[in-house]
Scaffold this motif. Structure first.
Motif, PDB file in Angstrom:
ATOM      1  N   LEU A 123       0.700  -1.074  -0.039  1.00 58.05           N
ATOM      2  CA  LEU A 123      -0.034  -0.132   0.076  1.00 58.05           C
ATOM      3  C   LEU A 123       0.862   1.267  -0.228  1.00 58.05           C
ATOM      4  O   LEU A 123       1.881   1.233   0.939  1.00 58.05           O
ATOM      5  N   THR A 124       0.588   2.161  -1.085  1.00 54.99           N
ATOM      6  CA  THR A 124       1.579   3.361  -1.199  1.00 54.99           C
ATOM      7  C   THR A 124       0.530   4.409  -1.220  1.00 54.99           C
ATOM      8  O   THR A 124      -0.654   4.469  -1.698  1.00 54.99           O
ATOM      9  N   THR A 125       0.877   5.454  -1.277  1.00 50.07           N
ATOM     10  CA  THR A 125       0.099   6.857  -1.350  1.00 50.07           C
ATOM     11  C   THR A 125      -0.112   7.061  -2.827  1.00 50.07           C
ATOM     12  O   THR A 125      -1.021   7.451  -3.305  1.00 50.07           O
ATOM     13  N   ARG A 126       0.880   6.951  -3.770  1.00 50.17           N
ATOM     14  CA  ARG A 126       0.673   6.730  -5.181  1.00 50.17           C
ATOM     15  C   ARG A 126       1.612   5.607  -5.739  1.00 50.17           C
ATOM     16  O   ARG A 126       2.440   5.264  -5.240  1.00 50.17           O
ATOM     17  N   LEU A 127       1.279   5.299  -7.102  1.00 44.77           N
ATOM     18  CA  LEU A 127       1.970   4.824  -7.941  1.00 44.77           C
ATOM     19  C   LEU A 127       3.478   5.159  -8.229  1.00 44.77           C
ATOM     20  O   LEU A 127       3.582   6.338  -8.562  1.00 44.77           O
ATOM     21  N   PRO A 128       4.385   4.327  -8.273  1.00 46.89           N
ATOM     22  CA  PRO A 128       5.827   4.841  -8.530  1.00 46.89           C
ATOM     23  C   PRO A 128       5.847   5.165 -10.197  1.00 46.89           C
ATOM     24  O   PRO A 128       5.114   4.383 -10.729  1.00 46.89           O
ATOM     25  N   LYS A 129       6.810   5.985 -10.584  1.00 53.05           N
ATOM     26  CA  LYS A 129       7.049   6.202 -12.033  1.00 53.05           C
ATOM     27  C   LYS A 129       7.990   5.035 -12.357  1.00 53.05           C
ATOM     28  O   LYS A 129       8.389   4.327 -11.414  1.00 53.05           O
ATOM     29  N   ALA A 130       8.206   4.792 -13.594  1.00 54.08           N
ATOM     30  CA  ALA A 130       9.169   3.671 -14.084  1.00 54.08           C
ATOM     31  C   ALA A 130      10.546   3.867 -13.317  1.00 54.08           C
ATOM     32  O   ALA A 130      11.231   5.264 -13.389  1.00 54.08           O
ATOM     33  N   GLY A 131      11.376   3.137 -12.565  1.00 58.51           N
ATOM     34  CA  GLY A 131      12.332   3.117 -11.874  1.00 58.51           C
ATOM     35  C   GLY A 131      12.398   3.752 -10.804  1.00 58.51           C
ATOM     36  O   GLY A 131      13.388   3.884 -10.260  1.00 58.51           O
ATOM     37  N   GLU A 132      11.263   4.363 -10.335  1.00 59.27           N
ATOM     38  CA  GLU A 132      11.404   5.124  -8.944  1.00 59.27           C
ATOM     39  C   GLU A 132      11.033   4.368  -7.936  1.00 59.27           C
ATOM     40  O   GLU A 132      10.321   3.248  -8.043  1.00 59.27           O
ATOM     41  N   THR A 133      11.729   4.507  -6.898  1.00 61.64           N
ATOM     42  CA  THR A 133      11.207   3.913  -5.597  1.00 61.64           C
ATOM     43  C   THR A 133      10.278   4.674  -4.516  1.00 61.64           C
ATOM     44  O   THR A 133      10.595   5.995  -4.354  1.00 61.64           O
ATOM     45  N   VAL A 134       9.270   4.272  -4.183  1.00 62.92           N
ATOM     46  CA  VAL A 134       8.433   4.981  -3.323  1.00 62.92           C
ATOM     47  C   VAL A 134       8.165   4.322  -2.077  1.00 62.92           C
ATOM     48  O   VAL A 134       8.440   3.050  -1.971  1.00 62.92           O
ATOM     49  N   LEU A 135       8.122   5.064  -1.018  1.00 62.57           N
ATOM     50  CA  LEU A 135       7.766   4.603   0.533  1.00 62.57           C
ATOM     51  C   LEU A 135       6.374   3.943   0.470  1.00 62.57           C
ATOM     52  O   LEU A 135       5.413   4.776  -0.041  1.00 62.57           O
ATOM     53  N   GLY A 136       6.240   2.649   0.872  1.00 60.80           N
ATOM     54  CA  GLY A 136       4.825   2.221   1.305  1.00 60.80           C
ATOM     55  C   GLY A 136       4.692   2.364   2.858  1.00 60.80           C
ATOM     56  O   GLY A 136       5.910   2.404   3.637  1.00 60.80           O
ATOM     57  N   HIS A 137       3.402   2.102   3.023  1.00 61.48           N
ATOM     58  CA  HIS A 137       3.019   2.296   4.575  1.00 61.48           C
ATOM     59  C   HIS A 137       2.293   0.730   5.085  1.00 61.48           C
ATOM     60  O   HIS A 137       2.466   0.600   6.095  1.00 61.48           O
ATOM     61  N   LYS A 138       2.172  -0.036   4.007  1.00 61.46           N
ATOM     62  CA  LYS A 138       1.706  -1.204   4.572  1.00 61.46           C
ATOM     63  C   LYS A 138       1.973  -2.276   3.457  1.00 61.46           C
ATOM     64  O   LYS A 138       2.101  -2.195   2.384  1.00 61.46           O
ATOM     65  N   PHE A 139       2.336  -3.715   3.903  1.00 60.21           N
ATOM     66  CA  PHE A 139       2.551  -4.567   3.006  1.00 60.21           C
ATOM     67  C   PHE A 139       1.836  -5.960   3.660  1.00 60.21           C
ATOM     68  O   PHE A 139       2.104  -6.360   4.833  1.00 60.21           O
ATOM     69  N   PHE A 140       1.182  -6.734   2.613  1.00 56.85           N
ATOM     70  CA  PHE A 140       0.688  -8.075   3.068  1.00 56.85           C
ATOM     71  C   PHE A 140       0.845  -8.943   1.944  1.00 56.85           C
ATOM     72  O   PHE A 140       0.812  -8.511   0.859  1.00 56.85           O
ATOM     73  N   ILE A 141       0.594 -10.249   2.376  1.00 53.24           N
ATOM     74  CA  ILE A 141       0.797 -11.257   1.548  1.00 53.24           C
ATOM     75  C   ILE A 141      -0.681 -12.057   1.463  1.00 53.24           C
ATOM     76  O   ILE A 141      -1.197 -12.216   2.590  1.00 53.24           O
ATOM     77  N   GLY A 142      -1.397 -12.097   0.378  1.00 50.63           N
ATOM     78  CA  GLY A 142      -2.714 -12.821   0.534  1.00 50.63           C
ATOM     79  C   GLY A 142      -2.657 -14.049  -0.624  1.00 50.63           C
ATOM     80  O   GLY A 142      -1.944 -14.001  -1.490  1.00 50.63           O
ATOM     81  N   PHE A 143      -3.871 -14.615  -0.336  1.00 56.37           N
ATOM     82  CA  PHE A 143      -4.089 -15.824  -1.143  1.00 56.37           C
ATOM     83  C   PHE A 143      -5.022 -15.468  -2.307  1.00 56.37           C
ATOM     84  O   PHE A 143      -6.220 -15.086  -2.015  1.00 56.37           O
ATOM     85  N   GLY A 144      -4.855 -15.595  -3.634  1.00 54.46           N
ATOM     86  CA  GLY A 144      -5.572 -15.356  -4.542  1.00 54.46           C
ATOM     87  C   GLY A 144      -5.564 -16.345  -5.755  1.00 54.46           C
ATOM     88  O   GLY A 144      -5.189 -17.620  -5.503  1.00 54.46           O
ATOM     89  N   GLY A 145      -6.127 -16.048  -6.828  1.00 57.14           N
ATOM     90  CA  GLY A 145      -6.121 -16.811  -8.003  1.00 57.14           C
ATOM     91  C   GLY A 145      -7.425 -17.248  -8.237  1.00 57.14           C
ATOM     92  O   GLY A 145      -8.115 -17.411  -7.237  1.00 57.14           O
TER      93      GLY A 145
END
Ligand SMILES: Nc1ncnc2c1ncn2[C@@H]1O[C@H](COP(=O)(O)OP(=O)(O)OP(=O)(O)O)[C@@H](O)[C@H]1O
Ligand SMILES: [K+]
Length: 254
Positions: A18-40
């Protein structure tokens, strides 16, 4: 115990940042949350069906790696038989051999859709269930309303389908069949949707549950009940995390 709902389809591990905005190509942005989910899509449908109480089995292949191991655990936690879940060290190219006996109705969900879908899928599916996007890819007809969905339904009947369901998001579904060639609209209840991700799979999983456990219900009634279940999933965020359990649903659905 023999599985009453057998799903052939994918397992995907969602890596969500989860980030406030999408990174541009090659850019690093700071995220505020990460999680792994099950999908498919395959696993989602199987999980929804299992959570309603179905005896389910998933036929799929995952990698021989930590995500694959975790996925197999997740399926077990959801009470899904993993007897036909395999793990491979090869690249992720999945193939599935499907053996269907005459009692396990074939519910086909053409996702992600291919314009040149093998025509045998239309003929051999008992129920062909697609969403608006899939309907357009398969038929070339953009689906913006019920009338468009009816056109899709008629075209798919001409291709050999026995029964077609087109899901229409908040509008519910359109159904048409060889037996009842006058299209029917099965509306969904009005709810406050917060995240519709995974609604289609919730719907298909619920429908598989009703086909297996309440085969005497009319198709319209099965669809109406599946709409109710899918509409619960849109009121919570995420995919499998939003799928309701039987105990938390109105008991007149069962
Ligand atoms: N806003 C909503 N309100 C009530 N029910 C909804 C809503 N959106 C979806 N549903 C229910 O979920 C079913 C499937 O939705 P939809 O047609 O959007 O599937 P989908 O496009 O495959 O979804 P996704 O790709 O997000 O999983 C609908 O037929 C309906 O029963
Ligand atoms: K959701």
């Amino acid at each position: 115990m023999a599985a009453q709902v057998v799903v052939v389809g994918s397992c995907m591990t969602d890596l969500v940042s989860l980030t406030t905005r999408l990174p541009k190509a090659g850019e690093t942005v700071l995220g505020h949350k990460f999680f792994i989910g099950f999908g498919g899509k395959g696993a989602n449908q199987c999980v929804q069906s299992a959570r309603l109480g179905a005896n389910t089995s998933l036929i799929c292949k995952v990698g021989k790696d930590s995500f694959g191991n975790d996925y197999v655990e997740n399926l077990k936690k959801n009470g899904i038989s993993t007897a036909f879940v395999d793990q491979t060290t090869d690249a992720a190219t999945g193939t599935a051999s499907i053996i269907v006996n005459s009692e396990v109705k074939t519910l086909f969900n053409p996702a992600p859709a291919l314009a040149d879908l093998d025509p045998q899928f239309y003929i051999y599916s008992d129920i062909f269930c697609c969403n608006e996007t899939e309907a357009e890819i398969l038929t070339g007809i953009p689906v913006g309303n019920l009338e468009d969905a009816e056109k899709v339904g008629r075209m798919l009947l001409e291709r050999g389908c026995k029964l077609v369901i087109v899901t229409l998001g908040a509008e519910g579904c359109m159904m048409i069949s060889v037996e009842e060639p006058i299209p029917k609209h099965v509306p969904a209840g009005k709810v406050r949707a917060v995240d519709t991700t995974g609604a289609g799979d919730s719907f298909v999983g619920a429908l598989a549950f009703y086909l297996a456990y309440y085969p005497k219900l009319s198709m319209e009634e099965m669809i109406r009940k599946s709409n109710c279940i899918a509409s619960v999933s849109v009121q919570a965020s995420g995919t499998q995390s939003s799928y309701p359990y039987r105990k938390d649903l109105p008991q007149d659905l069962f």
